[in-house]
Design a protein around this motif. Structure first.
Motif, PDB file in Angstrom:
ATOM      1  N   THR A 129      96.205  31.068  41.323  1.00 43.23           N
ATOM      2  CA  THR A 129      96.551  30.091  42.545  1.00 43.23           C
ATOM      3  C   THR A 129      95.225  29.817  43.300  1.00 43.23           C
ATOM      4  N   THR A 130      94.095  30.341  42.898  1.00 40.23           N
ATOM      5  CA  THR A 130      92.897  29.820  43.492  1.00 40.23           C
ATOM      6  C   THR A 130      91.900  29.614  42.833  1.00 40.23           C
ATOM      7  N   HIS A 131      92.083  29.908  41.271  1.00 40.69           N
ATOM      8  CA  HIS A 131      90.920  29.617  40.297  1.00 40.69           C
ATOM      9  C   HIS A 131      91.534  29.380  38.750  1.00 40.69           C
ATOM     10  N   THR A 132      90.889  28.641  37.988  1.00 42.30           N
ATOM     11  CA  THR A 132      91.267  28.715  36.618  1.00 42.30           C
ATOM     12  C   THR A 132      90.172  28.872  35.520  1.00 42.30           C
ATOM     13  N   CYS A 133      90.620  29.589  34.580  1.00 40.33           N
ATOM     14  CA  CYS A 133      89.640  30.316  33.828  1.00 40.33           C
ATOM     15  C   CYS A 133      90.147  29.636  32.411  1.00 40.33           C
ATOM     16  N   GLY A 134      89.000  29.427  31.198  1.00 37.94           N
ATOM     17  CA  GLY A 134      89.232  28.846  30.104  1.00 37.94           C
ATOM     18  C   GLY A 134      88.326  29.266  29.100  1.00 37.94           C
ATOM     19  N   VAL A 135      88.738  28.982  27.752  1.00 33.85           N
ATOM     20  CA  VAL A 135      87.715  29.477  26.718  1.00 33.85           C
ATOM     21  C   VAL A 135      87.289  28.269  25.821  1.00 33.85           C
ATOM     22  N   THR A 136      86.204  28.158  25.358  1.00 32.51           N
ATOM     23  CA  THR A 136      85.793  26.771  24.767  1.00 32.51           C
ATOM     24  C   THR A 136      85.779  27.105  23.331  1.00 32.51           C
ATOM     25  N   VAL A 137      85.664  25.948  22.476  1.00 32.41           N
ATOM     26  CA  VAL A 137      85.733  25.951  21.042  1.00 32.41           C
ATOM     27  C   VAL A 137      84.411  26.863  20.670  1.00 32.41           C
ATOM     28  N   ARG A 138      83.504  27.183  21.385  1.00 33.11           N
ATOM     29  CA  ARG A 138      82.376  27.939  21.142  1.00 33.11           C
ATOM     30  C   ARG A 138      82.683  29.367  21.590  1.00 33.11           C
ATOM     31  N   GLY A 139      83.608  29.682  22.001  1.00 33.22           N
ATOM     32  CA  GLY A 139      83.783  31.099  22.349  1.00 33.22           C
ATOM     33  C   GLY A 139      83.602  31.438  23.713  1.00 33.22           C
ATOM     34  N   ALA A 140      82.976  30.562  24.497  1.00 30.02           N
ATOM     35  CA  ALA A 140      82.542  31.013  25.835  1.00 30.02           C
ATOM     36  C   ALA A 140      83.620  30.832  26.790  1.00 30.02           C
ATOM     37  N   ALA A 141      83.529  31.590  28.053  1.00 29.55           N
ATOM     38  CA  ALA A 141      84.349  31.829  28.960  1.00 29.55           C
ATOM     39  C   ALA A 141      83.746  30.971  29.998  1.00 29.55           C
ATOM     40  N   TYR A 142      84.522  30.055  30.883  1.00 29.85           N
ATOM     41  CA  TYR A 142      84.266  29.493  31.914  1.00 29.85           C
ATOM     42  C   TYR A 142      85.439  29.525  32.963  1.00 29.85           C
ATOM     43  N   CYS A 143      84.951  29.517  34.456  1.00 26.05           N
ATOM     44  CA  CYS A 143      85.947  29.535  35.452  1.00 26.05           C
ATOM     45  C   CYS A 143      85.600  28.566  36.636  1.00 26.05           C
ATOM     46  N   TRP A 144      86.601  28.231  37.303  1.00 25.29           N
ATOM     47  CA  TRP A 144      86.066  27.143  38.311  1.00 25.29           C
ATOM     48  C   TRP A 144      87.346  27.317  39.324  1.00 25.29           C
ATOM     49  N   GLY A 145      86.950  26.994  40.682  1.00 22.42           N
ATOM     50  CA  GLY A 145      88.016  27.255  41.846  1.00 22.42           C
ATOM     51  C   GLY A 145      87.289  28.288  42.811  1.00 22.42           C
ATOM     52  N   HIS A 146      88.286  29.269  43.179  1.00 23.08           N
ATOM     53  CA  HIS A 146      87.753  30.184  44.283  1.00 23.08           C
ATOM     54  C   HIS A 146      88.127  31.733  43.899  1.00 23.08           C
ATOM     55  N   GLN A 147      87.189  32.536  43.946  1.00 22.49           N
ATOM     56  CA  GLN A 147      87.705  33.916  43.743  1.00 22.49           C
ATOM     57  C   GLN A 147      87.275  34.915  44.820  1.00 22.49           C
ATOM     58  N   GLY A 148      87.008  34.318  45.733  1.00 22.43           N
ATOM     59  CA  GLY A 148      86.750  35.388  47.023  1.00 22.43           C
ATOM     60  C   GLY A 148      85.668  36.301  46.762  1.00 22.43           C
ATOM     61  N   SER A 149      85.693  37.475  47.178  1.00 21.25           N
ATOM     62  CA  SER A 149      84.649  38.679  46.712  1.00 21.25           C
ATOM     63  C   SER A 149      84.507  38.821  45.533  1.00 21.25           C
ATOM     64  N   ALA A 150      85.303  38.674  44.518  1.00 21.68           N
ATOM     65  CA  ALA A 150      85.210  39.041  43.217  1.00 21.68           C
ATOM     66  C   ALA A 150      83.999  38.099  42.605  1.00 21.68           C
ATOM     67  N   GLY A 151      83.975  36.761  42.975  1.00 19.41           N
ATOM     68  CA  GLY A 151      83.307  35.747  42.414  1.00 19.41           C
ATOM     69  C   GLY A 151      84.159  35.313  41.232  1.00 19.41           C
ATOM     70  N   LEU A 152      83.353  34.312  40.252  1.00 18.64           N
ATOM     71  CA  LEU A 152      83.798  33.615  39.426  1.00 18.64           C
ATOM     72  C   LEU A 152      83.339  33.923  38.162  1.00 18.64           C
ATOM     73  N   GLY A 153      82.479  34.937  38.092  1.00 14.03           N
ATOM     74  CA  GLY A 153      81.745  35.555  36.758  1.00 14.03           C
ATOM     75  C   GLY A 153      80.179  35.228  36.828  1.00 14.03           C
ATOM     76  N   ASP A 154      79.803  34.355  37.918  1.00 13.24           N
ATOM     77  CA  ASP A 154      78.549  34.109  37.908  1.00 13.24           C
ATOM     78  C   ASP A 154      77.698  34.802  39.142  1.00 13.24           C
ATOM     79  N   GLY A 155      78.354  35.768  39.783  1.00 15.04           N
ATOM     80  CA  GLY A 155      77.772  36.371  40.941  1.00 15.04           C
ATOM     81  C   GLY A 155      77.586  35.779  42.422  1.00 15.04           C
ATOM     82  N   VAL A 156      78.431  34.684  42.377  1.00 20.33           N
ATOM     83  CA  VAL A 156      78.285  33.790  43.497  1.00 20.33           C
ATOM     84  C   VAL A 156      79.697  33.731  44.124  1.00 20.33           C
ATOM     85  N   THR A 157      80.049  34.297  45.350  1.00 20.43           N
ATOM     86  CA  THR A 157      81.555  34.047  45.915  1.00 20.43           C
ATOM     87  C   THR A 157      81.769  32.660  46.698  1.00 20.43           C
ATOM     88  N   GLN A 158      81.883  31.802  45.998  1.00 18.82           N
ATOM     89  CA  GLN A 158      81.805  30.449  46.772  1.00 18.82           C
ATOM     90  C   GLN A 158      82.963  29.586  45.788  1.00 18.82           C
TER      91      GLN A 158
END
Length: 275
Positions: free
Chosen positions: A236-265
């Motif tokens: 509901t607040t964010h989206t994540c995906g896996v690329t052809v290179r096997g890397a994970a990316y997220c975007w949107g908003h994840q609150g206090s948990a962050g999006l995997g980069d340690g930044v909660t924005q």
């Protein structure tokens, strides 16, 4: 009566101009600087004597031109006491095996011995291999290469001052990406090669800029860091995906948990998940 016998000989005749000769030929010189030593062409008779009375105009041109150089300066000079002196002629392109031709109306022309033109002092930086589009955080290939050039676009093969590569600012880095890898390199034969640089965020409009002291620097052409997803899941607040290179990316908003980069924005562009 005393008789006197007077001996008479042929009057001395001045040398008759017949040919040209380089009495001072150019040696190795810097691009754009007056050829050294100063070039001198002498008007001579058939026996090689200087025709000191000659005021003939002598013209210099490039005979052998290995680097498509241009001869600049005063290239036509009137002889003084039989000698034409070319004090400000120069060639702009570095190369080995240059020769000059000297010509004058009615006289046999002459070609100088071979000489070299070397690059002048470093003046600017330019990309010889531009950054290309890349998938994700992979190193940019082929390796980005930056040349140290003089004012006449000759590569300064003796340059050893380090060259630093960075992403531009503003519109040249629209998502605030960071350039990783070895971003400061010492040139080899005048070329700085960056063989492992990569960018951490996707964008279609990145531009790189090189720097080395006070040298002028041209920016790179625009390049893209792209992501090709093979799997995407949305919350509901964010989206994540896996690329052809096997890397994970997220975007949107994840609150206090962050999006995997340690930044909660909120992130409008995909952010690489750490690890």
């Amino acid at each position: 009566m005393v008789s006197l016998l007077l001996a008479c000989g042929e009057p001395t005749r001045p040398p008759v101009p017949a040919k040209l000769a380089f009495t001072v030929a150019p040696g190795s010189s810097a691009a754009g600087a007056p050829l050294t030593p100063t070039v001198r062409v002498t008007v001579q008779d058939d026996a090689g004597n200087t025709a000191t009375s000659a005021t003939t105009s002598v013209t210099l041109t490039i005979a052998n031109n290995p680097a498509n150089g241009t001869l600049s300066g005063t290239t036509t000079v009137a002889a003084v006491n039989g000698v034409a002196t070319f004090g400000n002629v120069s060639i702009d392109k570095a190369g080995s095996g240059y020769t000059l031709s000297a010509t004058a109306s009615g006289l046999t022309s002459v070609v100088s011995g071979a000489f070299s033109i070397v690059a002048a002092a470093p003046a600017k930086l330019a990309f010889v291999t531009q950054p290309s589009n890349v998938e994700g955080t992979q190193p940019i290939t082929p390796a980005v290469r930056v040349a140290v050039l003089d004012a006449f676009d000759n590569t300064v093969t003796t340059a050893t001052s380090p060259v630093t590569l960075a992403l531009g600012a503003g519109a040249e880095n629209p998502v605030g990406g960071t350039l990783y890898g070895t971003t400061t390199v010492t040139p080899v034969d005048g070329i700085a090669t960056f063989d492992n640089v990569r960018v951490d965020r996707p964008s279609n409009a990145y531009v790189m800029r090189p720097a080395a002291g006070t040298l002028l620097a041209s920016p790179s052409s625009s390049f893209a860091v792209r992501l090709t997803f093979v799997s995407v899941e949305a919350d509901t607040t964010h989206t994540c995906g896996v690329t052809v290179r096997g890397a994970a990316y997220c975007w949107g908003h994840q609150g206090s948990a962050g999006l995997g980069d340690g930044v909660t924005q909120q992130r409008s562009a995909p952010i690489l998940v750490a690890g």
